[in-house]
Write a protein that holds these residues in place. Structure first.
Motif, PDB file in Angstrom:
ATOM      1  N   ALA A  51      89.748  43.456  68.434  1.00  0.00           N
ATOM      2  CA  ALA A  51      88.953  42.236  68.557  1.00  0.00           C
ATOM      3  C   ALA A  51      89.807  41.005  68.244  1.00  0.00           C
ATOM      4  O   ALA A  51      89.753  39.998  68.960  1.00  0.00           O
ATOM      5  N   VAL A  52      90.604  41.098  67.188  1.00  0.00           N
ATOM      6  CA  VAL A  52      91.494  39.989  66.829  1.00  0.00           C
ATOM      7  C   VAL A  52      92.519  39.755  67.925  1.00  0.00           C
ATOM      8  O   VAL A  52      92.803  38.614  68.315  1.00  0.00           O
ATOM      9  N   GLN A  53      93.066  40.855  68.475  1.00  0.00           N
ATOM     10  CA  GLN A  53      94.052  40.717  69.535  1.00  0.00           C
ATOM     11  C   GLN A  53      93.452  40.045  70.766  1.00  0.00           C
ATOM     12  O   GLN A  53      94.119  39.245  71.442  1.00  0.00           O
ATOM     13  N   ALA A  54      92.183  40.343  71.062  1.00  0.00           N
ATOM     14  CA  ALA A  54      91.521  39.707  72.200  1.00  0.00           C
ATOM     15  C   ALA A  54      91.447  38.195  71.996  1.00  0.00           C
ATOM     16  O   ALA A  54      91.631  37.412  72.945  1.00  0.00           O
ATOM     17  N   LEU A  55      91.207  37.772  70.765  1.00  0.00           N
ATOM     18  CA  LEU A  55      91.119  36.342  70.476  1.00  0.00           C
ATOM     19  C   LEU A  55      92.501  35.701  70.422  1.00  0.00           C
ATOM     20  O   LEU A  55      92.644  34.506  70.688  1.00  0.00           O
ATOM     21  N   VAL A  56      93.513  36.489  70.088  1.00  0.00           N
ATOM     22  CA  VAL A  56      94.894  35.996  70.181  1.00  0.00           C
ATOM     23  C   VAL A  56      95.236  35.722  71.646  1.00  0.00           C
ATOM     24  O   VAL A  56      95.779  34.665  71.993  1.00  0.00           O
ATOM     25  N   HIS A  57      94.897  36.674  72.524  1.00  0.00           N
ATOM     26  CA  HIS A  57      95.146  36.493  73.955  1.00  0.00           C
ATOM     27  C   HIS A  57      94.369  35.308  74.511  1.00  0.00           C
ATOM     28  O   HIS A  57      94.841  34.621  75.430  1.00  0.00           O
ATOM     29  N   ALA A  58      93.186  35.049  73.950  1.00  0.00           N
ATOM     30  CA  ALA A  58      92.359  33.929  74.421  1.00  0.00           C
ATOM     31  C   ALA A  58      92.870  32.589  73.903  1.00  0.00           C
ATOM     32  O   ALA A  58      92.382  31.539  74.318  1.00  0.00           O
ATOM     33  N   GLY A  59      93.857  32.634  73.000  1.00  0.00           N
ATOM     34  CA  GLY A  59      94.421  31.396  72.473  1.00  0.00           C
ATOM     35  C   GLY A  59      93.667  30.817  71.299  1.00  0.00           C
ATOM     36  O   GLY A  59      93.930  29.679  70.895  1.00  0.00           O
ATOM     37  N   LEU A  60      92.719  31.577  70.730  1.00  0.00           N
ATOM     38  CA  LEU A  60      91.943  31.077  69.598  1.00  0.00           C
ATOM     39  C   LEU A  60      92.587  31.411  68.259  1.00  0.00           C
ATOM     40  O   LEU A  60      92.396  30.692  67.283  1.00  0.00           O
ATOM     41  N   LEU A  61      93.329  32.520  68.214  1.00  0.00           N
ATOM     42  CA  LEU A  61      93.983  32.944  66.983  1.00  0.00           C
ATOM     43  C   LEU A  61      95.486  33.077  67.184  1.00  0.00           C
ATOM     44  O   LEU A  61      95.957  33.274  68.307  1.00  0.00           O
ATOM     45  N   GLU A  62      96.206  33.004  66.071  1.00  0.00           N
ATOM     46  CA  GLU A  62      97.664  33.161  66.106  1.00  0.00           C
ATOM     47  C   GLU A  62      98.086  34.008  64.916  1.00  0.00           C
ATOM     48  O   GLU A  62      97.708  33.720  63.775  1.00  0.00           O
ATOM     49  N   ARG A  63      98.847  35.061  65.190  1.00  0.00           N
ATOM     50  CA  ARG A  63      99.381  35.892  64.107  1.00  0.00           C
ATOM     51  C   ARG A  63     100.715  35.306  63.640  1.00  0.00           C
ATOM     52  O   ARG A  63     101.587  34.990  64.456  1.00  0.00           O
ATOM     53  N   ARG A  64     100.876  35.180  62.330  1.00  0.00           N
ATOM     54  CA  ARG A  64     102.130  34.680  61.763  1.00  0.00           C
ATOM     55  C   ARG A  64     102.708  35.757  60.869  1.00  0.00           C
ATOM     56  O   ARG A  64     102.074  36.185  59.893  1.00  0.00           O
ATOM     57  N   GLN A  65     103.900  36.201  61.208  1.00  0.00           N
ATOM     58  CA  GLN A  65     104.530  37.306  60.516  1.00  0.00           C
ATOM     59  C   GLN A  65     104.619  37.048  59.016  1.00  0.00           C
ATOM     60  O   GLN A  65     105.144  36.014  58.576  1.00  0.00           O
ATOM     61  N   GLY A  66     104.087  37.974  58.239  1.00  0.00           N
ATOM     62  CA  GLY A  66     104.164  37.872  56.799  1.00  0.00           C
ATOM     63  C   GLY A  66     103.218  36.879  56.170  1.00  0.00           C
ATOM     64  O   GLY A  66     103.243  36.680  54.947  1.00  0.00           O
ATOM     65  N   SER A  67     102.378  36.237  56.975  1.00  0.00           N
ATOM     66  CA  SER A  67     101.485  35.214  56.444  1.00  0.00           C
ATOM     67  C   SER A  67     100.020  35.499  56.714  1.00  0.00           C
ATOM     68  O   SER A  67      99.160  35.223  55.894  1.00  0.00           O
ATOM     69  N   GLY A  68      99.730  36.061  57.885  1.00  0.00           N
ATOM     70  CA  GLY A  68      98.346  36.347  58.229  1.00  0.00           C
ATOM     71  C   GLY A  68      97.996  35.853  59.624  1.00  0.00           C
ATOM     72  O   GLY A  68      98.877  35.525  60.418  1.00  0.00           O
ATOM     73  N   THR A  69      96.719  35.794  59.916  1.00  0.00           N
ATOM     74  CA  THR A  69      96.238  35.340  61.217  1.00  0.00           C
ATOM     75  C   THR A  69      95.482  34.032  61.025  1.00  0.00           C
ATOM     76  O   THR A  69      94.628  33.927  60.138  1.00  0.00           O
ATOM     77  N   TYR A  70      95.814  33.040  61.844  1.00  0.00           N
ATOM     78  CA  TYR A  70      95.276  31.696  61.676  1.00  0.00           C
ATOM     79  C   TYR A  70      94.496  31.263  62.916  1.00  0.00           C
ATOM     80  O   TYR A  70      94.773  31.707  64.030  1.00  0.00           O
ATOM     81  N   VAL A  71      93.548  30.350  62.688  1.00  0.00           N
ATOM     82  CA  VAL A  71      92.777  29.791  63.796  1.00  0.00           C
ATOM     83  C   VAL A  71      93.643  28.760  64.502  1.00  0.00           C
ATOM     84  O   VAL A  71      94.065  27.763  63.908  1.00  0.00           O
ATOM     85  N   LEU A  72      93.924  29.022  65.750  1.00  0.00           N
ATOM     86  CA  LEU A  72      94.768  28.145  66.554  1.00  0.00           C
ATOM     87  C   LEU A  72      93.932  27.079  67.244  1.00  0.00           C
ATOM     88  O   LEU A  72      94.361  25.938  67.416  1.00  0.00           O
ATOM     89  N   SER A  73      92.723  27.447  67.654  1.00  0.00           N
ATOM     90  CA  SER A  73      91.857  26.518  68.370  1.00  0.00           C
ATOM     91  C   SER A  73      90.425  27.019  68.295  1.00  0.00           C
ATOM     92  O   SER A  73      90.176  28.206  68.107  1.00  0.00           O
ATOM     93  N   ASP A  74      89.476  26.096  68.432  1.00  0.00           N
ATOM     94  CA  ASP A  74      88.071  26.508  68.501  1.00  0.00           C
ATOM     95  C   ASP A  74      87.539  26.426  69.925  1.00  0.00           C
ATOM     96  O   ASP A  74      86.353  26.546  70.171  1.00  0.00           O
TER      97      ASP A  74
END
Length: 226
Positions: free
Chosen positions: A53-76
Motif C-alpha cells: 500500500a505504501v509502495q502504491a502511494l510512492v508510485h503515485a508521488g504522494l510518499l517518499e522513502r528516505r533511506q535510514g530515516s523513514g517514509t515522508y509525505v511528498l504531496s497531498d
C-alpha cells in the motif's frame, strides 16, 4: 455465502485509508508517516499489505522513502506528487532558476496582499530561523528556512502558487542539504537578506520585495556556479 476478501482488494482498501490520511491533512506534507509496525497495528493488516500500500502511494508521488530515516509525505495531491517525482531528477541550477521565477513574483504579491496573520507568521519564522542558525542546529534551521519561504508564497494568497511550491519542497530541501554536505561549515545563513525581504513584505513594498528575492536567489545561483 461470504466470500473471502481478495488480497488485492485488501491492499486497495489500505491504500485508500492511507491516502485519506494524507489528503485530509492528518499527515501534512513534509512529515514522516507512522512506522510499518504502527501502520500494521492501525489498520489491522499484515506487513506485506502495508508495504504494498505504501509502495502504491510512492508510485503515485504522494510518499517518499528516505533511506535510514523513514517514509515522508511528498504531496497531498497526485498531480503535484507526480510533478515532484519528475522534478527530483532536476539539476540544482534548474531548480534555483525555477524558484527564482516563482519566489520573486510571490514576494511582490505577498507585499500587496499580506494580512496581519501573515505578518505575524513571517516574523515568527524569521526569528526562529535566526535562533536555530545561531544555535548551530543545521537541520532545524533548514526546515525553518524552507517554512519561511513557503510562508512568503502563502502570503501571496495565490492557491496555485502554493500548490506548485509545495511540489517543489522536497527537491528544495534535498538541494539545500546537498550543498551543506558538500561545503560543511561554509554555507552562509543569509540573515540580512532574509530580514530585508521580510521587512519589504511587511512594509507593503512590492518593488523592494521582488528586488530582495531576486538578489538573494541570484546570489545562490552565483555561489552554485562558483
Amino acid at each position: 455465502m461470504v466470500r473471502p476478501v481478495q488480497r488485492n482488494s485488501l491492499i486497495a482498501q489500505v491504500t485508500t485509508m492511507l491516502r485519506h490520511e494524507i489528503t485530509s491533512g492528518k499527515w501534512p506534507v513534509g512529515t514522516r508517516i507512522p512506522t510499518e509496525p504502527e501502520l500494521t497495528e492501525m489498520t489491522g493488516t499484515g506487513r506485506n499489505t502495508i508495504r504494498e500500500a505504501v509502495q502504491a502511494l510512492v508510485h503515485a508521488g504522494l510518499l517518499e522513502r528516505r533511506q535510514g530515516s523513514g517514509t515522508y509525505v511528498l504531496s497531498d495531491s497526485p498531480v503535484s506528487g507526480a510533478l515532484a517525482t519528475h522534478l527530483a531528477a532536476a539539476a540544482d541550477r534548474d531548480v534555483l532558476e525555477l524558484r527564482q521565477a516563482l519566489d520573486v513574483t510571490a514576494a511582490a504579491l505577498a507585499a500587496r496582499r499580506r494580512t496581519p496573520d501573515d505578518i505575524t507568521t513571517l516574523r515568527d519564522l524569521l526569528q526562529q530561523r535566526r535562533d536555530l542558525a545561531a544555535q548551530g542546529n543545521h537541520e532545524a534551521s533548514v526546515q525553518a528556512d524552507i517554512a519561511l519561504h513557503r510562508a512568503i508564497v502563502a502570503a501571496s494568497h495565490n492557491a496555485l502558487y502554493v500548490e506548485f511550491y509545495d511540489s517543489l519542497l522536497p527537491i528544495i530541501s534535498t538541494t539545500i542539504h546537498a550543498h551543506a554536505d558538500a561545503h560543511p561549515g561554509e554555507a552562509p545563513h543569509y540573515d540580512p537578506e532574509h530580514e530585508r525581504l521580510v521587512q519589504a513584505i511587511i512594509n507593503g513594498d512590492p518593488d523592494q520585495a521582488s528586488r530582495e528575492a531576486q538578489q538573494f536567489l541570484t546570489s545562490l545561483i552565483d555561489q552554485l556556479d562558483g
